[in-house]
Design an enzyme around this catalytic site. Structure first.
Site, PDB file in Angstrom:
ATOM      1  N   ASP A 169       4.638 -25.512  -9.122  1.00  0.00           N
ATOM      2  CA  ASP A 169       4.308 -26.415  -7.990  1.00  0.00           C
ATOM      3  C   ASP A 169       2.630 -26.195  -8.119  1.00  0.00           C
ATOM      4  O   ASP A 169       2.158 -25.423  -9.000  1.00  0.00           O
ATOM      5  CB  ASP A 169       4.806 -25.477  -6.630  1.00  0.00           C
ATOM      6  CG  ASP A 169       4.086 -26.227  -5.517  1.00  0.00           C
ATOM      7  OD1 ASP A 169       3.929 -27.346  -5.011  1.00  0.00           O
ATOM      8  OD2 ASP A 169       3.191 -25.307  -4.719  1.00  0.00           O
ATOM      9  N   ASP A 221      -0.079 -27.344  -5.366  1.00  0.00           N
ATOM     10  CA  ASP A 221      -0.847 -26.693  -4.187  1.00  0.00           C
ATOM     11  C   ASP A 221      -0.155 -25.545  -3.812  1.00  0.00           C
ATOM     12  O   ASP A 221       0.986 -25.150  -3.475  1.00  0.00           O
ATOM     13  CB  ASP A 221      -0.762 -27.827  -3.160  1.00  0.00           C
ATOM     14  CG  ASP A 221      -1.250 -29.062  -3.253  1.00  0.00           C
ATOM     15  OD1 ASP A 221      -2.601 -29.188  -3.335  1.00  0.00           O
ATOM     16  OD2 ASP A 221      -0.574 -30.021  -3.664  1.00  0.00           O
ATOM     17  N   GLU A 243     -12.736  -2.850   0.432  1.00  0.00           N
ATOM     18  CA  GLU A 243     -13.271  -1.630   0.539  1.00  0.00           C
ATOM     19  C   GLU A 243     -13.357  -0.762  -1.028  1.00  0.00           C
ATOM     20  O   GLU A 243     -12.551  -0.281  -1.414  1.00  0.00           O
ATOM     21  CB  GLU A 243     -12.238  -0.594   1.388  1.00  0.00           C
ATOM     22  CG  GLU A 243     -12.113  -1.135   2.674  1.00  0.00           C
ATOM     23  CD  GLU A 243     -11.136  -0.135   3.541  1.00  0.00           C
ATOM     24  OE1 GLU A 243     -11.382   0.865   3.480  1.00  0.00           O
ATOM     25  OE2 GLU A 243     -10.122  -0.697   4.056  1.00  0.00           O
TER      26      GLU A 243
HETATM   27  N1  RBF Z   1      -4.198   0.855   1.896  1.00  0.00           N
HETATM   28  C1  RBF Z   1      -2.898   0.559   2.037  1.00  0.00           C
HETATM   29  O1  RBF Z   1      -2.397   0.497   3.197  1.00  0.00           O
HETATM   30  N2  RBF Z   1      -2.034   0.444   0.818  1.00  0.00           N
HETATM   31  C2  RBF Z   1      -2.520   0.671  -0.511  1.00  0.00           C
HETATM   32  O2  RBF Z   1      -1.827   0.429  -1.485  1.00  0.00           O
HETATM   33  C3  RBF Z   1      -3.943   0.967  -0.471  1.00  0.00           C
HETATM   34  N3  RBF Z   1      -4.601   1.234  -1.757  1.00  0.00           N
HETATM   35  C4  RBF Z   1      -5.744   1.582  -1.760  1.00  0.00           C
HETATM   36  C5  RBF Z   1      -6.141   1.783  -3.046  1.00  0.00           C
HETATM   37  C6  RBF Z   1      -7.767   2.156  -3.249  1.00  0.00           C
HETATM   38  C7  RBF Z   1      -8.433   2.558  -4.450  1.00  0.00           C
HETATM   39  C8  RBF Z   1      -8.578   2.522  -2.060  1.00  0.00           C
HETATM   40  C9  RBF Z   1      -9.790   2.897  -2.211  1.00  0.00           C
HETATM   41  C10 RBF Z   1      -7.887   2.165  -0.779  1.00  0.00           C
HETATM   42  C11 RBF Z   1      -6.648   1.759  -0.595  1.00  0.00           C
HETATM   43  N4  RBF Z   1      -6.015   1.697   0.605  1.00  0.00           N
HETATM   44  C12 RBF Z   1      -4.792   1.073   0.630  1.00  0.00           C
HETATM   45  C13 RBF Z   1      -6.963   1.324   1.779  1.00  0.00           C
HETATM   46  C14 RBF Z   1      -6.883   2.617   2.606  1.00  0.00           C
HETATM   47  O3  RBF Z   1      -5.925   2.353   3.440  1.00  0.00           O
HETATM   48  C15 RBF Z   1      -8.347   2.604   3.417  1.00  0.00           C
HETATM   49  O4  RBF Z   1      -9.349   2.694   2.702  1.00  0.00           O
HETATM   50  C16 RBF Z   1      -8.272   3.508   4.541  1.00  0.00           C
HETATM   51  O5  RBF Z   1      -7.533   3.013   5.555  1.00  0.00           O
HETATM   52  C17 RBF Z   1      -9.770   3.679   5.134  1.00  0.00           C
HETATM   53  O6  RBF Z   1     -10.182   2.358   5.780  1.00  0.00           O
HETATM   54 MG    MG Z   2     -14.350   2.711   4.770  1.00  0.00          MG
END
Ligand code: RBF
Ligand code: MG
Ligand code: ADP
Length: 398
Positions: A19, A21, A326
């Site tokens: 596809d 778009d 983040e």
């Molecule tokens: N949050 C998730 O909900 N699922 C993830 O798979 C996940 N993987 C992350 C991997 C890395 C390397 C980092 C730095 C953060 C990850 N987070 C993930 C985000 C995490 O939930 C978040 O940094 C904290 O909630 C703080 O805001």
């Molecule tokens: Mg933070």
């Protein structure tokens, strides 16, 4: 043999039909901007459901769906289309390729896998959309457009026409689609479909997608967060050979610059993993709008460059409403650096965002991501990006 009576040889892939778009091109952002505008001018608000319903259909049918869902009266679908079209015409070339598209298209071409395009877009608009993309024009010489079939998606016409032109049975064609209407069309044609939903609500595909069944001979066999997660060998196609320690190299790197802002304060407190949240208002790259997942790369703050494991997305574990960027910088700092400018050059894709049953499981996984990051960034292909001028731009000349 599966419950559908489908043997592995019957699931052979001789061609891949794409596809356009929302699958090859991120036109969705542009279209939704214009549709929002038109709908608003008639006193309505575009719901995510109405937007998803409309995606993947031919323009007039899409406007019909939107108008009836939102109860827009006194305007024919043709009127709405004529209001929107001039706003789009000159902007199609702005639509970027979606993450993982260039890599997969080039890979399949190198291996001589026939490719084709099944799009609801009229031929003239297709030409505008690919105007500045010689690589995609060359890859998709075989295309079936919305004005070249009697019935548009969700009818199977375009897929059946392409199978015939390729000289293949529909069972040997694998389809990559983003919209529910497109998945339905390919299913009706008797093809297997990999769905890569472009319209997500809070990071999850909406209820309009059926649960994928991996071993059936037609219909949705997998649902992927992005094409960065496409593993060709799962569909009888040659595997990629460009991965570096299990990570997918990004060409070009995903570059994001912005101010470090306050998040929910849970990184350090709840997880022991501080993340320097980047102000989403500063996101300047379209790729960063489209992409989610966990990445490895380089980050600069206050003139120093560090390794980073960076999450982009909705934090499914916490169910965030807004997408965040983040980065966890793999370095111990003496103090916070809220308000500083942070610049990211993300060179590798590690994995999709995931939901975890416990915070311990999330934390363990993030530490594993950091280990992957530390190791992979030592490889020649990644370490050279440490010196990317994007990270430490020269000061402006007086
Ligand atoms: N949050 C998730 O909900 N699922 C993830 O798979 C996940 N993987 C992350 C991997 C890395 C390397 C980092 C730095 C953060 C990850 N987070 C993930 C985000 C995490 O939930 C978040 O940094 C904290 O909630 C703080 O805001
Ligand atoms: Mg933070
Ligand atoms: P918030 O929810 O406000 O982002 P966090 O608990 O995630 O709070 O802490 C992040 C802040 O901690 C960053 O904005 C930064 O100022 C600081 N910080 C200290 N060390 C690091 C690090 N190694 N990586 C990222 N941020 C760090």
């Amino acid at each position: 043999m599966s419950s559908d009576g489908c043997t592995p040889s019957e699931r052979k892939t001789s061609a891949v039909i794409w596809d356009l778009d929302g699958t090859v091109l991120d036109t969705e952002t542009l279209v939704l901007e214009v549709v929002h505008h038109v709908v608003q001018s008639h006193g309505k608000v575009l719901s995510p459901e109405a937007a998803t319903l409309a995606l993947g259909m031919r323009p007039i049918e899409a406007w019909q769906a939107v108008a009836s869902t939102l109860n827009i009266t006194g305007q024919s679908p043709q009127d709405l289309y004529e209001q929107a079209e001039p706003l789009l015409q000159d902007r199609w070339h702005e639509a970027p390729l979606l993450p993982g598209v260039a890599r997969l298209v080039a890979h399949l071409q190198q291996h001589g896998v026939p490719l084709a395009l099944a799009t609801s877009t009229p031929r003239a608009t297709l030409n505008r959309k690919l105007h500045q993309r010689a690589d995609m024009q060359a890859a998709f010489k075989v295309a079936c457009c919305g004005d070249e079939v009697v019935n548009g998606k969700p009818a199977p016409d375009c897929f059946l026409q392409l199978a015939q032109r390729l000289g293949l049975p529909p069972t040997e064609c694998l389809v990559i689609e983003d919209s529910p209407a497109g998945v339905a069309a390919a299913t009706a044609a008797g093809m297997r479909v990999v769905a890569v939903p472009s319209m997500l609500s809070n990071g999850k595909p909406c209820d309009l997608y059926d649960k994928p069944v991996p071993d059936r001979c037609s219909g949705c066999i997998s649902l992927l967060p992005s094409l960065l997660d496409f593993r060709p060998e799962q569909y009888g196609l040659p595997a990629f050979t460009d991965t570096i320690q299990g990570t997918v190299p990004l060409h070009p790197p995903l570059q994001i610059a912005g101010t470090v802002v306050k998040g929910f304060g849970r990184g350090s407190k709840e997880l022991g993993i501080p993340t320097a949240n980047v102000d989403a208002g500063d996101l300047r790259t379209t790729l960063a709008e489209a992409v989610t997942g966990i990445f490895a790369g380089w980050a600069s703050v206050n003139g120093q460059v560090y390794k980073t494991a960076c999450s982009i997305g909705w934090n499914p574990v916490f169910g965030n409403k807004d997408k965040t960027v983040e980065p966890w910088l793999l370095h111990t700092f003496d103090a916070d650096f809220y308000g500083a400018e942070i610049r990211l050059s993300l060179v590798a894709y590690i994995r999709p965002e995931a939901n975890f049953e416990s915070l311990e499981a999330l934390v363990a996984r993030i530490h594993a991501d950091a280990d992957v990051t530390r190791q992979a960034l030592e490889s020649e292909a990644y370490v050279k990006h440490r010196d990317d001028p994007f990270l430490l731009p020269p000061p402006p000349q007086p």
